[in-house]
Scaffold this motif. Structure first.
Motif, PDB file in Angstrom:
ATOM      1  N   LEU A   1       0.820  -1.208   0.000  1.00 27.38           N
ATOM      2  CA  LEU A   1       0.000   0.000   0.000  1.00 27.38           C
ATOM      3  C   LEU A   1       0.857   1.262   0.000  1.00 27.38           C
ATOM      4  CD1 LEU A   1      -2.818  -0.914   2.566  1.00 27.38           C
ATOM      5  CD2 LEU A   1      -2.648  -1.457   0.116  1.00 27.38           C
ATOM      6  N   ALA A   2       0.237   2.359  -0.463  1.00 27.67           N
ATOM      7  CA  ALA A   2       0.877   3.676  -0.441  1.00 27.67           C
ATOM      8  C   ALA A   2       0.293   4.527   0.678  1.00 27.67           C
ATOM      9  CB  ALA A   2       0.690   4.370  -1.787  1.00 27.67           C
ATOM     10  N   CYS A   3      -0.191   3.873   1.719  1.00 28.53           N
ATOM     11  CA  CYS A   3      -0.777   4.546   2.882  1.00 28.53           C
ATOM     12  C   CYS A   3      -0.623   3.592   4.056  1.00 28.53           C
ATOM     13  CB  CYS A   3      -2.253   4.863   2.636  1.00 28.53           C
ATOM     14  SG  CYS A   3      -3.253   3.410   2.201  1.00 28.53           S
ATOM     15  N   GLY A   4      -1.085   3.997   5.228  1.00 26.14           N
ATOM     16  CA  GLY A   4      -1.014   3.112   6.374  1.00 26.14           C
ATOM     17  C   GLY A   4      -1.834   1.852   6.169  1.00 26.14           C
ATOM     18  N   VAL A   5      -1.412   0.751   6.778  1.00 21.63           N
ATOM     19  CA  VAL A   5      -2.131  -0.522   6.585  1.00 21.63           C
ATOM     20  C   VAL A   5      -3.476  -0.523   7.300  1.00 21.63           C
ATOM     21  CG1 VAL A   5      -0.042  -1.879   6.209  1.00 21.63           C
ATOM     22  CG2 VAL A   5      -0.923  -1.601   8.542  1.00 21.63           C
ATOM     23  N   ASP A   6      -3.748   0.514   8.091  1.00 19.08           N
ATOM     24  CA  ASP A   6      -5.054   0.635   8.734  1.00 19.08           C
ATOM     25  C   ASP A   6      -6.030   1.415   7.869  1.00 19.08           C
ATOM     26  OD1 ASP A   6      -3.542   2.967   8.981  1.00 19.08           O
ATOM     27  OD2 ASP A   6      -4.516   3.563  10.847  1.00 19.08           O
ATOM     28  N   ARG A   7      -5.600   1.844   6.678  1.00 10.79           N
ATOM     29  CA  ARG A   7      -6.439   2.646   5.789  1.00 10.79           C
ATOM     30  C   ARG A   7      -6.644   1.896   4.474  1.00 10.79           C
ATOM     31  NH1 ARG A   7      -6.049   9.020   5.798  1.00 10.79           N
ATOM     32  NH2 ARG A   7      -6.320   9.386   8.020  1.00 10.79           N
ATOM     33  N   PRO A   8      -7.741   1.167   4.324  1.00  9.80           N
ATOM     34  CA  PRO A   8      -7.968   0.476   3.053  1.00  9.80           C
ATOM     35  C   PRO A   8      -7.988   1.472   1.900  1.00  9.80           C
ATOM     36  CG  PRO A   8      -9.529  -0.258   4.716  1.00  9.80           C
ATOM     37  CD  PRO A   8      -8.819   0.925   5.296  1.00  9.80           C
ATOM     38  N   TYR A   9      -7.162   1.214   0.894  1.00  6.46           N
ATOM     39  CA  TYR A   9      -7.153   2.094  -0.274  1.00  6.46           C
ATOM     40  C   TYR A   9      -6.993   1.243  -1.527  1.00  6.46           C
ATOM     41  CZ  TYR A   9      -6.418   6.026  -3.336  1.00  6.46           C
ATOM     42  OH  TYR A   9      -6.576   6.951  -4.336  1.00  6.46           O
ATOM     43  N   PRO A  10      -7.937   1.401  -2.473  1.00  2.68           N
ATOM     44  CA  PRO A  10      -9.127   2.251  -2.400  1.00  2.68           C
ATOM     45  C   PRO A  10     -10.134   1.726  -1.372  1.00  2.68           C
ATOM     46  CG  PRO A  10      -9.196   0.872  -4.365  1.00  2.68           C
ATOM     47  CD  PRO A  10      -7.839   0.656  -3.757  1.00  2.68           C
ATOM     48  N   ALA A  11     -10.982   2.630  -0.889  1.00  4.67           N
ATOM     49  CA  ALA A  11     -11.907   2.266   0.189  1.00  4.67           C
ATOM     50  C   ALA A  11     -12.821   1.116  -0.213  1.00  4.67           C
ATOM     51  CB  ALA A  11     -12.733   3.487   0.589  1.00  4.67           C
ATOM     52  N   GLN A  12     -13.138   1.028  -1.527  1.00  2.00           N
ATOM     53  CA  GLN A  12     -14.017  -0.041  -1.997  1.00  2.00           C
ATOM     54  C   GLN A  12     -13.363  -1.419  -1.874  1.00  2.00           C
ATOM     55  OE1 GLN A  12     -13.302   2.821  -3.429  1.00  2.00           O
ATOM     56  NE2 GLN A  12     -14.947   3.586  -4.768  1.00  2.00           N
ATOM     57  N   HIS A  13     -12.069  -1.460  -1.615  1.00  2.88           N
ATOM     58  CA  HIS A  13     -11.361  -2.733  -1.499  1.00  2.88           C
ATOM     59  C   HIS A  13     -11.121  -3.130  -0.046  1.00  2.88           C
ATOM     60  CE1 HIS A  13      -9.588  -2.943  -5.856  1.00  2.88           C
ATOM     61  NE2 HIS A  13     -10.887  -3.185  -5.790  1.00  2.88           N
ATOM     62  N   ASP A  14     -11.946  -2.602   0.858  1.00  2.00           N
ATOM     63  CA  ASP A  14     -11.748  -2.943   2.266  1.00  2.00           C
ATOM     64  C   ASP A  14     -11.916  -4.438   2.505  1.00  2.00           C
ATOM     65  OD1 ASP A  14     -14.451  -2.729   1.668  1.00  2.00           O
ATOM     66  OD2 ASP A  14     -15.014  -1.964   3.651  1.00  2.00           O
ATOM     67  N   ARG A  15     -12.884  -5.059   1.827  1.00  2.00           N
ATOM     68  CA  ARG A  15     -13.081  -6.498   2.014  1.00  2.00           C
ATOM     69  C   ARG A  15     -11.948  -7.297   1.375  1.00  2.00           C
ATOM     70  NH1 ARG A  15     -19.587  -7.713   1.122  1.00  2.00           N
ATOM     71  NH2 ARG A  15     -20.339  -6.408   2.869  1.00  2.00           N
ATOM     72  N   LEU A  16     -11.494  -6.864   0.220  1.00  2.00           N
ATOM     73  CA  LEU A  16     -10.382  -7.555  -0.435  1.00  2.00           C
ATOM     74  C   LEU A  16      -9.133  -7.496   0.447  1.00  2.00           C
ATOM     75  CD1 LEU A  16      -8.932  -8.921  -2.804  1.00  2.00           C
ATOM     76  CD2 LEU A  16      -8.628  -6.642  -3.822  1.00  2.00           C
ATOM     77  N   LEU A  17      -8.826  -6.319   0.976  1.00  2.00           N
ATOM     78  CA  LEU A  17      -7.646  -6.184   1.824  1.00  2.00           C
ATOM     79  C   LEU A  17      -7.800  -6.976   3.113  1.00  2.00           C
ATOM     80  CD1 LEU A  17      -6.959  -2.423   1.137  1.00  2.00           C
ATOM     81  CD2 LEU A  17      -5.366  -4.302   0.687  1.00  2.00           C
ATOM     82  N   ALA A  18      -9.014  -7.046   3.650  1.00  2.00           N
ATOM     83  CA  ALA A  18      -9.245  -7.863   4.842  1.00  2.00           C
ATOM     84  C   ALA A  18      -9.006  -9.335   4.539  1.00  2.00           C
ATOM     85  CB  ALA A  18     -10.659  -7.647   5.359  1.00  2.00           C
ATOM     86  N   ALA A  19      -9.430  -9.771   3.345  1.00  2.00           N
ATOM     87  CA  ALA A  19      -9.211 -11.171   2.955  1.00  2.00           C
ATOM     88  C   ALA A  19      -7.726 -11.460   2.774  1.00  2.00           C
ATOM     89  CB  ALA A  19      -9.970 -11.481   1.672  1.00  2.00           C
TER      90      ALA A  19
END
Length: 386
Positions: A190-208
């Motif tokens: 990621l290009a941001c903190g790992v606590d910030r899903p980016y893009p926001a629509q990929h919050d579930r993908l990043l959680a998986a």
């Protein structure tokens, strides 16, 4: 970083120093890396706090040097179930980072090795990146691109390769999802903190991905995504893979930046061709035509290009280490003909820093020149019983 790093301070003090400096500069900073290599991380942190710095470091550290949130940052990543990985840790991918150490930071300031990596997920970054391919491409992908990226990533992941990408829309997401679908390993950078899903629509993908793989960033928790951070992030995507594959890229695609990093690091850059009239593949076609990327059409091509080298085996009458140069030669020469040595002893005797010693030992082991046991590392050829 190169040179001998003083192991100043205990483990907790060093970890706090790494984290403090990571928050101060928030990204690659070659002058700070050089200072750490010269005086050690704890002394470097003290110098930053007290503003006892050479001129090139005064500007990059001025804004945040007075704010020490290291303990809070460590608590924040712990609440997420994550961790910080420093160059002191066995999980640090030191072998991968050697490539960044060789780059000219005067030419490109983002070429510096990251100070730390923040991570969420059960995989060890060192082991996950042992055999990995970066898959990148257009955010505005077509059905063709999604299908090709998914098929290639699926086959590579099924063969045990880790899929590294940036969790963006389009090709990145297709590659991550394909690896997850076959139970393979995947790493999102990621290009941001790992606590910030980016893009926001990929919050579930990043959680998986964080459930079975790894989400990593060089930016501390809470750091927002910004344009310049994506360019710096691309060097890590290229660094963590044995090669970079581009599936669909327009003429102005950011994937070309990742290819640039791969070429500078000596990694193979590969591109999949698309329909001749497709604007979505025009960047791939240009890279292939201009020799920036090799044309590949499937997983087998990628394994041929990015797979392990087939090293020649020396016969018993030749010096098995005659071809070694630089740090490899120094560390091999430091190993005794009888008995074993621990990495810390080798670092002291060779004058190299501990992460470099560990990384080089792994490379020498892959070449069949050294091995390790409970007593330490030893030469495997011409070894006399101890």
């Amino acid at each position: 970083m190169t040179g001998l790093v003083d192991l100043d301070g205990d483990a907790d003090a060093r970890r706090l120093a790494w984290v403090y400096l990571s928050r101060v500069v928030q990204g690659p900073c070659a002058p700070l890396s050089a200072l750490i290599a010269s005086v050690g991380v704890c002394e470097a942190a003290r110098a930053v706090r007290e503003h006892e710095l050479p001129e090139p470091l005064r500007g990059p550290t001025a804004a945040r040097r007075a704010v020490d949130s290291a303990a809070a940052d460590l608590a924040a990543i712990a609440r997420l179930g994550g961790r910080v990985i420093t160059p002191d840790d066995p999980e640090w991918p030191a072998w991968r980072m050697l490539g960044l150490n060789q780059l000219d930071t005067d030419r490109d300031r983002e070429a510096a090795v990251p100070l730390v990596l923040w991570a969420r997920g059960p995989l060890s970054l060192a082991s996950a990146s042992e055999r990995a391919v970066a898959v990148v491409g257009s955010r505005c992908s077509t059905g063709y691109g999604v299908q090709v990226a998914g098929e290639i990533a699926c086959e590579l992941a099924g063969r045990g390769w880790t899929i590294v990408s940036g969790a963006a829309f389009g090709i990145d997401a297709a590659a991550h999802r394909a690896a997850l679908a076959v139970g393979g390993r995947t790493v999102a950078v990621l290009a941001c903190g790992v606590d910030r899903p980016y893009p926001a629509q990929h919050d579930r993908l990043l959680a998986a991905i964080a459930e079975t793989g790894l989400v990593v960033s060089e930016y501390p928790p809470g750091t927002p995504a910004q344009k310049h951070r994506f360019l710096a992030r691309n060097r890590l995507i290229a660094t963590l893979g044995d090669g970079v594959l581009v599936v669909e890229a327009g003429l102005r695609s950011g994937a070309r930046n990742t290819v640039k990093w791969a070429r500078r690091l000596g990694r193979p850059a590969m591109a999949v061709p698309g329909p001749v009239g497709s604007a979505s593949s025009a960047g791939c076609h240009r890279m292939i035509r201009e020799g920036e990327a090799l044309l590949v059409t499937g997983a087998e091509d990628i394994v041929d290009e990015a797979g392990p080298l087939r090293l020649p085996v020396a016969d018993d009458t030749t010096d098995p280490a005659a071809h070694l140069r630089g740090a490899e030669a120094d560390i091999y020469a430091t190993l005794p003909a009888v008995g074993s040595r621990l990495p810390r002893d080798l670092a002291q005797q060779s004058g190299l820093d501990l992460p470099t010693v560990r990384a080089v030992l792994v490379g020498l082991e892959l070449s069949g020149l050294v091995g390790c046991d409970s007593d330490g590392w030893f030469r495997t050829r011409g070894r006399r019983p101890g």
